[in-house]
Scaffold this motif. Sequence first.
Motif, mmCIF file in Angstrom:
data_model
loop_
_atom_site.group_PDB
_atom_site.id
_atom_site.type_symbol
_atom_site.label_atom_id
_atom_site.label_comp_id
_atom_site.label_asym_id
_atom_site.label_seq_id
_atom_site.Cartn_x
_atom_site.Cartn_y
_atom_site.Cartn_z
ATOM 1 N N VAL A 1 -9.919 -4.082 10.995
ATOM 2 C CA VAL A 1 -10.625 -3.519 9.843
ATOM 3 C C VAL A 1 -10.129 -2.095 9.628
ATOM 4 C CG1 VAL A 1 -12.861 -2.921 8.837
ATOM 5 C CG2 VAL A 1 -12.661 -4.929 10.334
ATOM 6 N N LEU A 2 -9.711 -1.808 8.411
ATOM 7 C CA LEU A 2 -9.212 -0.466 8.093
ATOM 8 C C LEU A 2 -10.365 0.528 7.998
ATOM 9 C CD1 LEU A 2 -6.534 -1.330 5.377
ATOM 10 C CD2 LEU A 2 -6.179 -0.876 7.813
ATOM 11 N N PRO A 3 -10.090 1.809 8.219
ATOM 12 C CA PRO A 3 -11.155 2.824 8.160
ATOM 13 C C PRO A 3 -11.644 3.058 6.733
ATOM 14 C CG PRO A 3 -9.025 3.881 8.417
ATOM 15 C CD PRO A 3 -8.777 2.404 8.561
ATOM 16 N N GLY A 4 -12.763 3.759 6.639
ATOM 17 C CA GLY A 4 -13.312 4.093 5.328
ATOM 18 C C GLY A 4 -12.475 5.139 4.612
ATOM 19 N N GLY A 5 -12.931 5.515 3.435
ATOM 20 C CA GLY A 5 -12.199 6.490 2.627
ATOM 21 C C GLY A 5 -13.129 7.182 1.658
ATOM 22 N N GLN A 6 -12.533 7.943 0.768
ATOM 23 C CA GLN A 6 -13.304 8.768 -0.151
ATOM 24 C C GLN A 6 -13.754 7.938 -1.351
ATOM 25 O OE1 GLN A 6 -11.769 12.620 -0.210
ATOM 26 N NE2 GLN A 6 -12.802 13.301 -2.058
ATOM 27 N N LYS A 7 -15.047 7.621 -1.398
ATOM 28 C CA LYS A 7 -15.589 6.828 -2.499
ATOM 29 C C LYS A 7 -17.098 7.030 -2.575
ATOM 30 C CE LYS A 7 -15.564 2.778 0.549
ATOM 31 N NZ LYS A 7 -15.024 1.421 0.760
#
Length: 397
Positions: A132-138
């Motif tokens: 699972v890829l990490p979160g981001g700016q959203k």
Amino acid sequence: MKDQQFILVDYLVKHFSGTLSQTDIQSLQKIFKDDPSLRDQWEKYTSQGLKSSDAQFWSSLDLDRARTNILNYPTAKPIIQATGNARIRNLKILVGLAASLLVIIGAALFLNTVHRDKQIVADQVYNYKNDVLPGGQKATLTLSNGKTVELSQQQATLNEQHGEQLQISNGQLQYKTNSSQAELANLKNTLTVPAAGFYRMVLPDGTRVWVNSASELSYPLAFGKSIRKVELRGEAYFEVAHEKNRPFIVSTAHGDIKVLGTAFNLRAYSNASSNVTLINGSIQLTNTNKTTKQVIPGQKVEFNGSDMRVSQANVEKEIAWQQGYFYFEHDKIQNIMDQLARWYAIDVIYQGPISKKTFGGSISRDVSLAEALELIKRGAGVEFVIDRKTVTVKNKH
């Protein structure tokens, strides 16, 4: 003439592909007026959160072929019910067809939601089922009229009531308000950051805020003359613009933080006690029992409605998320997984007795879930299984 439920299917596809016109909307309103139950069906499907970015998927959905297939399928033929009235038989077929197409929409909605989760990727290194890829700016911004806008790092300008402009630049939301308009103090915006997200913003008074995953910040378009008040559910880091005669207040479920100009980290998720760590300046904490505490830099206060506990803070640990990494120090596995769950938008299951071992160390928030778990399991005495977005935690022995 098509059955209205049949027409609704076509409008649903137009909605999801971003091609619904103003004329279509007017026609829909007439349909809803004639049959209010169809409004419920419409809201059931459109509330799922698909956006115009899914246009390619929905444009490729071949409803004409679906209609043909359903009409040619034996159960859709006029043997549904014996009657001498051919018109009634045809209407029953049409209604059945429309219902079947709604099932197609529902299935497509589900399948597209599953397959478009771009966070789930193949694990190339650690032999998990997937990574699972990490979160981001959203984030999502709810304007004063109730309209919601998806925010990202792209530059944009949004317009609020009374001509106020909201600008997104370099991944940061910033307000340019006319503070002379007193009515703006009664108009609220709400910034909602989902799991696997974070967002930066500048409030109308110049206060800078970093909002962490699974958090919500509500605030007026312009602050009043006597106080500047916002409401937080979740976690945020504040750098408050100094104003001697207009204190800044952050309201949470467990109490209020009052400041003039300072920097602090506040964690106020509803499923646990809140805590605030003062970086510099001074704050006054008042819990819901009206107990008040002055906090000095370097102190951390855990508080709920009835109690406050003061301790010396590890400031680096408390603001690590805002700097882009996890910091663990004698943390139990449940506390660690709570943080990972918010950042990677995962569900966590514990199998067997929960390990009492603690873990210490730091991990970049830019790494994938598999890499983060591998680093943790070396010291925490646990094993992990990743199955899509569910992580099972179990003891090594």
